[in-house]
Design an enzyme around this catalytic site. Structure first.
Site, PDB file in Angstrom:
ATOM      1  N   GLU A 104     -78.160   1.475 -24.583  1.00 52.37           N
ATOM      2  CA  GLU A 104     -78.673   2.971 -24.121  1.00 52.37           C
ATOM      3  C   GLU A 104     -78.674   3.898 -25.446  1.00 52.37           C
ATOM      4  O   GLU A 104     -79.707   4.692 -25.749  1.00 52.37           O
ATOM      5  CB  GLU A 104     -77.652   3.600 -23.331  1.00 52.37           C
ATOM      6  CG  GLU A 104     -77.778   3.314 -21.962  1.00 52.37           C
ATOM      7  CD  GLU A 104     -76.573   3.738 -20.893  1.00 52.37           C
ATOM      8  OE1 GLU A 104     -76.977   4.293 -19.878  1.00 52.37           O
ATOM      9  OE2 GLU A 104     -75.488   3.610 -21.229  1.00 52.37           O
ATOM     10  N   GLU A 124     -73.449  -2.779 -16.298  1.00 50.16           N
ATOM     11  CA  GLU A 124     -72.501  -1.860 -15.865  1.00 50.16           C
ATOM     12  C   GLU A 124     -72.349  -2.210 -14.236  1.00 50.16           C
ATOM     13  O   GLU A 124     -71.464  -2.070 -13.825  1.00 50.16           O
ATOM     14  CB  GLU A 124     -72.981  -0.465 -16.096  1.00 50.16           C
ATOM     15  CG  GLU A 124     -72.857   0.170 -17.477  1.00 50.16           C
ATOM     16  CD  GLU A 124     -74.055  -0.151 -18.121  1.00 50.16           C
ATOM     17  OE1 GLU A 124     -74.251   0.488 -19.248  1.00 50.16           O
ATOM     18  OE2 GLU A 124     -74.927  -0.866 -17.988  1.00 50.16           O
TER      19      GLU A 124
HETATM   20  N1  T1G Z   1     -65.082  -2.287 -24.121  1.00 49.73           N
HETATM   21  C1  T1G Z   1     -63.637  -2.752 -24.800  1.00 49.73           C
HETATM   22  N2  T1G Z   1     -63.488  -3.879 -25.152  1.00 49.73           N
HETATM   23  C2  T1G Z   1     -64.228  -5.138 -24.907  1.00 49.73           C
HETATM   24  C3  T1G Z   1     -65.846  -4.721 -24.369  1.00 49.73           C
HETATM   25  C4  T1G Z   1     -66.200  -3.376 -24.015  1.00 49.73           C
HETATM   26  N3  T1G Z   1     -67.219  -2.778 -23.604  1.00 49.73           N
HETATM   27  N4  T1G Z   1     -66.396  -5.862 -24.413  1.00 49.73           N
HETATM   28  C5  T1G Z   1     -65.655  -6.860 -25.005  1.00 49.73           C
HETATM   29  N5  T1G Z   1     -64.465  -6.311 -25.104  1.00 49.73           N
HETATM   30  C6  T1G Z   1     -63.373  -7.318 -25.746  1.00 49.73           C
HETATM   31  C7  T1G Z   1     -62.925  -8.185 -24.766  1.00 49.73           C
HETATM   32  O1  T1G Z   1     -61.906  -7.623 -23.967  1.00 49.73           O
HETATM   33  C8  T1G Z   1     -62.119  -8.981 -25.806  1.00 49.73           C
HETATM   34  O2  T1G Z   1     -60.947  -8.726 -26.111  1.00 49.73           O
HETATM   35  C9  T1G Z   1     -63.074  -9.056 -26.855  1.00 49.73           C
HETATM   36  O3  T1G Z   1     -63.746  -7.839 -26.790  1.00 49.73           O
HETATM   37  C10 T1G Z   1     -64.078 -10.345 -26.978  1.00 49.73           C
HETATM   38  O4  T1G Z   1     -64.731 -10.300 -25.522  1.00 49.73           O
HETATM   39  C11 T1G Z   1     -72.084   4.634 -20.096  1.00 49.73           C
HETATM   40  C12 T1G Z   1     -70.109   3.219 -19.267  1.00 49.73           C
HETATM   41  C13 T1G Z   1     -69.794  -8.683 -25.100  1.00 49.73           C
HETATM   42  C14 T1G Z   1     -70.761 -10.279 -23.982  1.00 49.73           C
HETATM   43  O5  T1G Z   1     -70.300  -4.745 -19.669  1.00 49.73           O
HETATM   44  O6  T1G Z   1     -69.738  -8.845 -21.692  1.00 49.73           O
HETATM   45  O7  T1G Z   1     -71.412   0.780 -21.296  1.00 49.73           O
HETATM   46  O8  T1G Z   1     -59.451 -10.190 -25.176  1.00 49.73           O
HETATM   47  O9  T1G Z   1     -63.967 -12.395 -24.876  1.00 49.73           O
HETATM   48  O10 T1G Z   1     -67.070 -14.014 -24.394  1.00 49.73           O
HETATM   49  O11 T1G Z   1     -73.581   2.944 -19.361  1.00 49.73           O
HETATM   50  O12 T1G Z   1     -67.374  -9.311 -23.938  1.00 49.73           O
HETATM   51  O13 T1G Z   1     -59.982 -10.524 -27.515  1.00 49.73           O
HETATM   52  O14 T1G Z   1     -58.726  -8.698 -26.634  1.00 49.73           O
HETATM   53  O15 T1G Z   1     -65.708 -11.481 -23.595  1.00 49.73           O
HETATM   54  O16 T1G Z   1     -68.080 -13.574 -26.828  1.00 49.73           O
HETATM   55  C15 T1G Z   1     -70.894  -2.238 -20.462  1.00 49.73           C
HETATM   56  C16 T1G Z   1     -68.779  -6.265 -21.506  1.00 49.73           C
HETATM   57  C17 T1G Z   1     -69.761  -1.400 -20.805  1.00 49.73           C
HETATM   58  C18 T1G Z   1     -70.195  -5.650 -21.944  1.00 49.73           C
HETATM   59  C19 T1G Z   1     -68.884 -11.015 -25.545  1.00 49.73           C
HETATM   60  N6  T1G Z   1     -70.767  -3.317 -21.444  1.00 49.73           N
HETATM   61  N7  T1G Z   1     -68.444  -7.239 -22.466  1.00 49.73           N
HETATM   62  O17 T1G Z   1     -68.369 -12.140 -24.794  1.00 49.73           O
HETATM   63  O18 T1G Z   1     -66.393 -12.227 -25.865  1.00 49.73           O
HETATM   64  S1  T1G Z   1     -70.001   0.034 -19.449  1.00 49.73           S
HETATM   65  C20 T1G Z   1     -70.278  -4.640 -21.010  1.00 49.73           C
HETATM   66  C21 T1G Z   1     -68.948  -8.599 -22.213  1.00 49.73           C
HETATM   67  C22 T1G Z   1     -71.060   1.148 -20.189  1.00 49.73           C
HETATM   68  C23 T1G Z   1     -72.484   3.058 -20.218  1.00 49.73           C
HETATM   69  C24 T1G Z   1     -71.324   2.514 -19.774  1.00 49.73           C
HETATM   70  C25 T1G Z   1     -68.618  -9.563 -23.369  1.00 49.73           C
HETATM   71  C26 T1G Z   1     -69.432 -10.001 -24.552  1.00 49.73           C
HETATM   72  P1  T1G Z   1     -59.670  -9.723 -26.366  1.00 49.73           P
HETATM   73  P2  T1G Z   1     -64.969 -11.587 -25.013  1.00 49.73           P
HETATM   74  P3  T1G Z   1     -67.456 -13.106 -25.527  1.00 49.73           P
END
Ligand code: T1G
Length: 695
Positions: A104, A124
């Site tokens: 975004e 999301e």
């Molecule tokens: N926020 C906080 N922590 C996050 C995070 C996030 N968005 N994404 C990953 N982490 C942490 C995760 O908990 C882990 O922590 C570490 O990073 C590595 O992740 C307004 C509201 C990016 C593809 O849904 O899909 O934006 O365990 O083990 O396998 O529209 O993480 O090491 O302590 O998963 O290489 C939308 C979510 C949010 C993406 C990487 N974004 N993340 O995968 O590593 S909502 C998502 C993923 C939003 C707006 C809305 C995956 C990854 P720890 P990992 P990975």
């Protein structure tokens, strides 16, 4: 200027480099840094701004840990509007995974460039929400409504070349994001490229949104976020103005943010990442893993061998005879061909695996150099002990000896060796090369480095590994046995298997318990009942014979074409078997039971409360160290609806006091089955919840 965002000015270009490991989540520091950076660039007379991420990725979205907490300004939607409105040319350079709020932000920029390996997406809905910072309004203006709906309702991560084709990206170029970003910005300035705020693009053409809504709802099987996201994209096409569309998105976003499903899905996101983090394994190094042995080439053994081979390791598989060796090789070859068909493996890799990395033998001596051996033979204690005593003789010192038993006592198996510390349970789920769950069962004498080795193998095999203690059925099968028994009790008391299956699929399960039994094979339950009857039931156990009668007639479910349902070849699902209800009615008469009416609501409630109560016993006894371990086991091994987050998350959302009072009420009708778990009573007494035990 926040530490998370570095500001630099190179000629006419201001550079905002974000460094917020591990995934540059758009937490408050990053948002503040970006906002201040834009303002500074404007005040210092820059002509363009380049936004990119340091480390492994561009922004992977909003910081999910901030959800449910008081919002802090600037919020992401406002930041996106601020970036888009800047009089300067704003360029985003993407690498890694630009997801959710990250994409975004990029969409609020005027130009987007990415490295070829980058992926973009709006996932999301997988967190129970929808893109809430303009994604549902800006993306369709670039790609059209249909392509935007596909991205938003599936949450798919789109490779950069495809994103370029869709119009999301302007350029894909190999190199370092900062470098390609600077070159692109310079080129745009030299060509006096105009600002291109997406909000000024015309509203995209609409589609049949009601049909799209129904499709999303049907595919969601009870999960709401994809369907609600359709309404947000509809607003992009139908709203009077861009601002009205944004307002509609915001309203729908907040509705979902307040939902139980959001709580369940975000719990699942963090729980599946927490299960492999065991405090006792901090600083414990796993043993080396190169050569893996597998004993037994049946469905499970062949599936385990396939999973290990697909992870790039070498396997030596042992079978009793040459015929059995050939059968095992054929099963593995078939599994690998399936992977080729699914595009997970090339034919060349398929051939290389079978010719170079799979060894087959009938002599245990072939396992002399194995680092870890997984036994997957017939579920009989004497057979297991004999296998482990042979392994004890032939395996090198330091080899890990693992059993794939799904319920036998691993402490007893370990005693069949002189190295019980090297013995561990690695409980795979069928088909082992497909199912993601791996229960790592720690016996009394298993050493920590052997446990660490089990988790290391799980990571190599891309499994979701959960630690479990030793008891009958470990975490998953023990709890399954209880909620499955609850279903049988409801059948004896008046419900039909078909009403129960329907009620639970409505609740969100992919299949109900009776359809699952048909899939797994009714003969497995039959053997278990016979074993338990032979061992003598406790008084108070309610027995039923209708399922035995089905098996005695040779009906084992899908594998025989008949069970609770009748299955026609080539057709999905089955139709109720008319022979079943008469067997049940005869059973009720034989037990002098008067059937009563069950509502779907009561069926789901009893089934879920039985599951929660047994799960609380499993945590209370330390078989599972944390409630989230149970949740992840049920999510990944037992088809539990992800949007509820798992049985113990569901329980917290429902409220433990009401669950305990249900159990106490039902224990009056069946004191043997409905014994409240001490942990549940304890938590209710102190006003606590399972989440308290997850830290
Ligand atoms: N926020 C906080 N922590 C996050 C995070 C996030 N968005 N994404 C990953 N982490 C942490 C995760 O908990 C882990 O922590 C570490 O990073 C590595 O992740 C307004 C509201 C990016 C593809 O849904 O899909 O934006 O365990 O083990 O396998 O529209 O993480 O090491 O302590 O998963 O290489 C939308 C979510 C949010 C993406 C990487 N974004 N993340 O995968 O590593 S909502 C998502 C993923 C939003 C707006 C809305 C995956 C990854 P720890 P990992 P990975």
């Amino acid at each position: 200027m926040s530490q998370a965002v570095e500001y630099e000015k190179l000629g006419e270009i201001a550079i905002l480099a974000t460094n917020n490991p591990p995934v540059n989540a758009l937490g408050i520091d990053v948002r503040n840094g970006l906002w201040a950076g834009i303002e500074r660039a404007e005040s210092e007379g820059a002509r363009a701004v380049l936004i990119y991420g340091e480390g492994r990725t561009f922004f992977a979205g909003a910081d999910i840990r901030e959800f449910g907490k008081p919002p802090q300004d600037p919020l992401l939607p406002a930041l996106c509007d601020r970036i888009e409105a800047s009089p300067l040319l704003v360029i985003a350079a993407l690498h890694g995974t630009a997801l959710g709020g990250g994409l975004e932000i990029a969409l609020s920029c005027h130009y987007r460039i990415a490295v070829p390996s980058a992926k973009v997406g709006l996932p999301e809905v997988n967190l129970g929400i929808l893109p809430g910072a303009g994604g549902t309004q800006r993306l369709p203006r670039l790609t059209g409504a249909r392509a935007a709906l596909d991205m938003i309702t599936t949450g798919r991560h789109i490779p950069a070349p495809e994103a370029l084709e869709l119009g999301v990206l302007d350029r894909v170029l190999d190199g370092d994001p900062r470098q390609i970003g600077l070159e692109f910005a310079t080129e745009l300035l030299q060509s006096n490229a105009p600002r291109r705020p997406i909000c000024e693009l015309p509203a995209p053409e609409g589609i049949d949104f009601d049909a799209a809504y129904d499709t999303a709802l049907r595919k969601g099987r009870g999960q709401l976020s994809p369907a609600v996201a359709v309404r947000a994209v509809q607003a992009a096409c139908e709203a009077k103005s861009f601002a009205d569309g944004l307002a509609r998105e915001r309203q729908l976003f907040h509705d979902l943010l307040a939902s139980d499903q959001r709580k369940g899905l975000i719990h699942a996101f963090f729980a599946e990442r927490a299960v492999s983090k065991l405090p006792e394994l901090k600083d414990i190094a796993p043993r080396d893993l190169h050569q893996i042995g597998v004993i037994g080439g049946g469905t499970m053994g062949a599936g385990i061998a396939t999973s290990v081979l697909l992870a790039g390791l070498s396997v030596t598989l042992i079978e009793m005879s040459q015929d059995a060796v050939h059968a095992a090789r054929d099963r593995i070859a078939a599994n690998l061909s399936g992977a080729v068909k699914r595009g997970k493996l090339s034919q060349k890799e398929h051939d290389e695996i079978l010719s170079n990395r799979l060894g087959l033998a009938t002599e245990y001596s072939a396992l002399g150099t194995a680092d870890l051996v997984i036994e997957a033979v017939f579920e009989d204690m004497d057979v297991k002990k004999q296998v482990f005593s042979q392994l004890d003789d032939v395996c090198k010192s330091g080899a890990v000896l693992a059993t794939n038993t799904s319920y036998l006592d691993i402490n007893e198996i370990a005693q069949a060796t002189r190295r019980p510390g090297d013995v561990i349970g690695l409980h795979f789920f069928s088909p082992a090369h497909v199912m993601k769950l791996l229960e790592i069962v720690v016996a009394d004498q298993t050493t920590l480095d052997v446990v660490a080795t089990g988790f290391a193998l799980g990571r190599r095999l891309r499994k979701v590994s959960v630690r479990a203690g030793v008891c009958d059925g470990f975490i998953g099968n023990r709890i399954l046995n209880t909620y499955r028994t609850c279903a049988d009790h409801m059948v004896l008391d008046g419900a039909s298997p078909y009403q129960i299956d329907n009620a639970l699929t409505e609740f969100g399960f992919a299949m109900g318990p009776f359809a699952v039994s048909d899939l797994a094979g009714l003969d497995i339950g039959w053997a278990a009942r016979k074993r338990k009857r032979a061992a003598g039931f406790d008084s108070g156990v309610r027995d039923s014979s209708y399922a035995d009668k089905l098996c005695e007639a040779g009906h084992f479910g899908q594998k025989t074409g008949k069970g609770y349902y009748i299955y026609e070849p080539g057709k999905r699902g089955g139709v109720p078997n008319p022979d079943v209800m008469p067997l049940i009615e005869a059973d009720r008469v034989a037990q002098d039971l008067t059937p009563r009416v069950f509502s779907d609501k009561e069926i789901v409630r009893r089934y879920m409360v039985a599951m929660v109560n047994e799960a609380a016993k499993v945590v209370g006894e330390g078989i599972a160290h944390r409630p989230l371990d149970v949740d992840v086991v049920l999510l990944y091994g037992y088809g539990f609806p992800r949007f509820w987050g798992g049985p113990l998350k569901w329980a917290d959302i429902q409220g433990l006091p009401q669950i305990l009072s249900d159990i106490r009420r039902w224990s009056q009708e069946d004191p043997y089955f409905w014994k409240p778990a001490p942990l549940l009573e304890e938590l209710v007494a102190k006003g606590g919840c399972f989440e308290d035990l997850n830290t």
